[in-house]
Structures are given as structure tokens and as C-alpha cells.
Design a protein around this motif. Structure first.
Motif, short mmCIF file in Angstrom:
data_model
loop_
_atom_site.label_atom_id
_atom_site.label_comp_id
_atom_site.label_asym_id
_atom_site.label_seq_id
_atom_site.Cartn_x
_atom_site.Cartn_y
_atom_site.Cartn_z
N LEU A 47 0.75 -1.05 0.06
CA LEU A 47 -0.01 -0.03 0.07
C LEU A 47 0.91 1.44 0.04
N SER A 48 0.49 1.99 -0.99
CA SER A 48 1.47 3.66 -0.92
C SER A 48 0.50 4.57 -1.44
N PRO A 49 -0.17 5.13 -0.67
CA PRO A 49 -1.02 6.24 -0.85
C PRO A 49 -0.58 7.18 -1.93
N LEU A 50 0.95 7.57 -1.53
CA LEU A 50 1.50 8.87 -2.25
C LEU A 50 1.75 8.32 -3.49
N ASP A 51 1.86 7.06 -3.83
CA ASP A 51 1.91 6.63 -5.39
C ASP A 51 0.70 6.02 -6.09
N GLY A 52 -0.33 6.18 -5.21
CA GLY A 52 -1.70 6.10 -5.82
C GLY A 52 -1.89 4.48 -5.55
N VAL A 53 -1.35 3.51 -4.76
CA VAL A 53 -1.31 2.27 -4.87
C VAL A 53 -2.39 2.07 -3.44
N GLY A 54 -3.73 1.51 -3.84
CA GLY A 54 -4.50 1.48 -2.71
C GLY A 54 -4.92 -0.12 -2.76
N PRO A 55 -5.69 -0.72 -1.61
CA PRO A 55 -5.93 -2.03 -1.77
C PRO A 55 -6.54 -2.83 -2.80
N ASP A 56 -7.02 -2.12 -3.57
CA ASP A 56 -7.50 -2.84 -4.90
C ASP A 56 -6.58 -2.91 -5.76
N ASP A 57 -5.42 -2.30 -5.72
CA ASP A 57 -4.24 -2.60 -6.66
C ASP A 57 -3.44 -3.83 -6.15
N LEU A 58 -3.60 -4.19 -4.97
CA LEU A 58 -2.85 -5.63 -4.52
C LEU A 58 -3.80 -6.63 -4.40
N ARG A 59 -3.17 -7.96 -4.35
CA ARG A 59 -4.07 -9.06 -4.32
C ARG A 59 -4.63 -9.33 -3.08
N ILE A 60 -5.22 -8.21 -2.29
CA ILE A 60 -5.57 -8.47 -1.01
C ILE A 60 -7.22 -9.26 -0.76
N ASP A 61 -7.72 -8.77 -1.68
CA ASP A 61 -9.34 -9.45 -1.72
C ASP A 61 -8.83 -10.95 -2.04
N GLN A 62 -8.18 -11.44 -2.89
CA GLN A 62 -8.01 -12.78 -3.16
C GLN A 62 -7.47 -13.42 -1.86
N LEU A 63 -6.66 -12.83 -1.03
CA LEU A 63 -6.05 -13.25 0.31
C LEU A 63 -7.18 -13.57 1.35
N ILE A 64 -8.05 -12.64 1.52
CA ILE A 64 -9.29 -12.76 2.30
C ILE A 64 -10.03 -13.90 1.99
N GLU A 65 -10.07 -14.12 0.71
CA GLU A 65 -10.88 -15.09 0.14
C GLU A 65 -10.32 -16.51 0.46
N ARG A 66 -8.86 -16.82 0.17
CA ARG A 66 -8.21 -17.80 0.55
C ARG A 66 -8.43 -18.26 2.14
N ALA A 67 -8.24 -16.94 2.88
CA ALA A 67 -8.25 -17.23 4.44
C ALA A 67 -9.29 -17.65 4.89
N ARG A 68 -10.31 -17.68 4.15
CA ARG A 68 -11.92 -17.98 4.48
C ARG A 68 -11.90 -19.39 4.39
N ASP A 69 -11.39 -20.08 3.79
CA ASP A 69 -11.17 -21.62 3.66
C ASP A 69 -10.66 -22.21 4.90
N GLU A 70 -11.63 -23.10 5.46
CA GLU A 70 -11.43 -23.59 6.84
C GLU A 70 -10.15 -24.47 7.05
N ALA A 71 -9.53 -25.00 6.05
CA ALA A 71 -8.34 -25.61 6.17
C ALA A 71 -7.22 -24.70 6.46
N VAL A 72 -7.37 -23.36 6.32
CA VAL A 72 -6.35 -22.47 6.61
C VAL A 72 -6.49 -22.06 8.10
N THR A 73 -5.42 -22.10 8.71
CA THR A 73 -5.48 -21.55 10.26
C THR A 73 -4.60 -20.52 10.50
N GLU A 74 -3.50 -20.29 9.83
CA GLU A 74 -2.56 -19.23 10.05
C GLU A 74 -2.09 -18.43 8.92
N VAL A 75 -2.20 -17.06 8.87
CA VAL A 75 -1.68 -16.28 8.03
C VAL A 75 -0.53 -15.56 8.53
#
Lengths: 197, 197
Positions: A110-138
């Protein structure tokens, strides 16, 4: 000074990190001395890799197959996801050989000064993967920079809803490092995280 | 760790001078991020140059045409031949831009211990070229090493029969060099060759 082809090759090579015009010229001369064993194979390897390369749809690693061979590896555990900024960080951790779980490449910080917001990174995909009940730790393995830590903090907040355990890499004295050469921040962190011998 | 193609590319790149496994990996990552603008053009430039490269039949320079563009250049003088050990020495002198005559690449130095004799270098061709009556001077620009100077001495002997004037590069303090960092040999040579201001 030299033929157009040779100058063009030197120019392209000098755009690689670690190469300047002078070292690129030396490399070209070296290659010109053994075109069959180095120059032609290198040309083919570059083209082959460029054509075959792809980004893993799961973790974001660069590989020639999708899913990448790490995500496809059945011998690796599925309970932990290690979050890194860039592909080189993933490769560095793999070289260390200390982690046998899954990875997730953010693609930056994330880098607001460079215009990089959450949507520019693969964060949503991470949240999605972390929802899998097999995943216990990030495990957050972003760099220990301001941007890296800000990103880690943001991801921690986002992960609360998933109920997954969130950890981060330890700060401390590098193995083999001398205290005299370390910055104050690292020394302070190493002191805070001291452990009983 | 990575796909076979990527590992192969890293291995080939790390054989270039100035590259090790770590910097080669960094370069490959950099290229993987922009395959179209760097990786593919580099592949083509390598193949094109490897296929087109040739040694100049006159001076021994590496180029994509024979005679090379220096030997073919009608604006260069024909009265002096500058003798160098390797192609990189020729390129270095060309970069300096101070010489507008002809070159002759020996392809190494005499080195009895390594089994390199006069017949392994392009010395006969040099004597032949020096016989041309247009040539009035041969400048010995071999390296200031023991092997380089031995080779220069041998060539000087051989050139006596041609009656051509033989000169060598001046020894002295490098421009911008500090005396304190110079070796004794260079300082002594600079003193011996001192000139009136």
C-alpha cells in the motif's frame, strides 16, 4: 563503434539490474567468444521462458505452469499462508527452505502517495483464501519497511472477520550480524523480543 | 525451486562475467516482469548477433561484417597499425577515440608456460601487414603485464626486418590518479618519462 547488432545487444543487456554499459560490453565480448555454448542457448532460454511464463492464479507466483508448482505440490501443508510483497520475496523464503506451506504474493505494498490502494494489490484474493476452513494461520512476511508494515497492519485488520490466526516474522539480529553495524531500530526490536536461553 | 525453464535461464545468465546466481535471479525476475519489452528483444538480439558475428580477416576484430567496419572505413589512416592483445583492448582504444589508424588483434600473449607460442597468435599476419609500404609505424599497445611486455618485445624483434618504426604506449600516472595509490613500478616509470612543463 561496433556493428549495429552488437551495439543493440549491449544496450539491451545494460538494462538488466546489476549491469551497466561497461559490464554489458564485457559480457557481450565473453559471449561472442563462445556463441554456440552460451549465446544461442541463452537466446533460446530467454524466448522459451518469455513465451511459457505465467502468473499463478492462486498465489501470484511467476512460473511456467498455472497453478504454480508450489501451489500444485501435494507434499506441502495447506494450513498456513505466507504473505509476501513480491515474487522475489517468495523465492528468497523458498531458498531458505524453512517454510513448507502456501504463499500469497501481494504484488507490492500500500502506498497512498504513489496511488497504490488495496484494490491494486491481491488482498481480496487473500481474504478469500483465508476463509477456507483448512487455513488456520496467515504469516505476514512483508518487508520491515514503513510501507511493508503499513500493509501488514491493514491486512491484519481485514483478516479479523475470517477468525484466522495472524502472525508476522520475528525482528532481531541477523544471523552472523554484528551488533556494532546494526541500526537502533533492529537492536531495540531484538531486545524487546529477547528469549530465555 | 522454480520451473525447469526458469532455472535453466538463471544458470545460463550466471555464467556471464559480472553475474552470479543471485544477480542472475534478480535479472530474470526483472525480465519476467516485462517480457515483451526486454526479454523477447534480448533473445532476438542474442540470436541475431550470434548468427551474424564473424572475425575480421584483416585485423581480427569481432564484427558482423568482414572486413570489419574499422578496416573498411575509408576515413581512417593507413600508415599506422596499433597492436592489441584482445578485442576488448581494441574496443577500449576506440572508446577513447584518440587513434584513427588501423588495428591488429593478436588474440592473446606469448605464454610458454601455457603452451602459447608465436604460431598461436596472429603475429605472422602482422609482419605481413607491416611489409606494406603504406605502413610506417606499428604501435604496440599490449598490456603492461609481464606477458604483454614479453610479447611486445618479441614482436619488436620480428619487425626489425620490415624497417617499420615501432613505438609503444607511454607508461605513467593515470589521468585523475592519485600518487599515493599507485604502485612503485608505475611511479618509477612516470619519473623516468618525465617531461618539461
Amino acid at each position: 563503434m561496433n556493428g549495429r547488432e552488437i551495439e543493440n545487444l549491449i544496450k539491451l543487456l545494460s538494462r538488466l539490474p546489476g549491469f551497466g554499459p561497461r559490464s554489458a560490453r564485457r559480457a557481450v565480448l565473453q559471449m561472442l567468444k563462445k556463441p554456440e555454448t552460451l549465446m544461442i542457448p541463452l537466446s533460446h532460454a530467454l524466448e522459451e521462458t518469455a513465451n511459457a511464463m505465467t502468473n499463478c492464479g492462486i498465489c501470484g507466483n511467476i512460473d511456467v505452469v498455472d497453478p504454480c508448482h508450489i501451489c500444485a505440490d501435494r507434499n506441502r501443508t495447506r494450513d498456513a499462508i505466507c504473505v509476501v510483497e513480491e515474487v522475489q520475496d517468495l523465492w528468497a523464503l523458498e531458498r531458505a527452505g524453512a517454510f513448507k506451506g502456501q504463499y500469497h504474493v501481494l504484488g507490492g505494498t500500500l502506498s497512498p502517495l504513489d496511488g497504490v490502494g488495496p484494490d491494486d494489490l491481491r488482498i481480496d484474493q487473500l481474504i478469500e483464501r483465508a476463509r477456507d476452513e483448512a487455513v488456520t494461520e496467515v504469516i505476514l512476511a512483508t518487508n520491515a519497511t514503513v510501507d511493508g508494515q503499513t500493509t501488514a497492519h491493514y491486512i491484519t485488520e481485514r483478516l479479523i472477520e475470517t477468525g484466522v490466526k495472524v502472525t508476522r516474522l520475528a525482528h532481531g539480529v541477523p544471523v552472523g550480524g554484528e551488533l556494532d553495524y546494526l541500526d537502533d531500530g533492529t537492536l531495540a526490536a531484538a531486545l524487546r523480543s529477547r528469549s530465555v536461553v
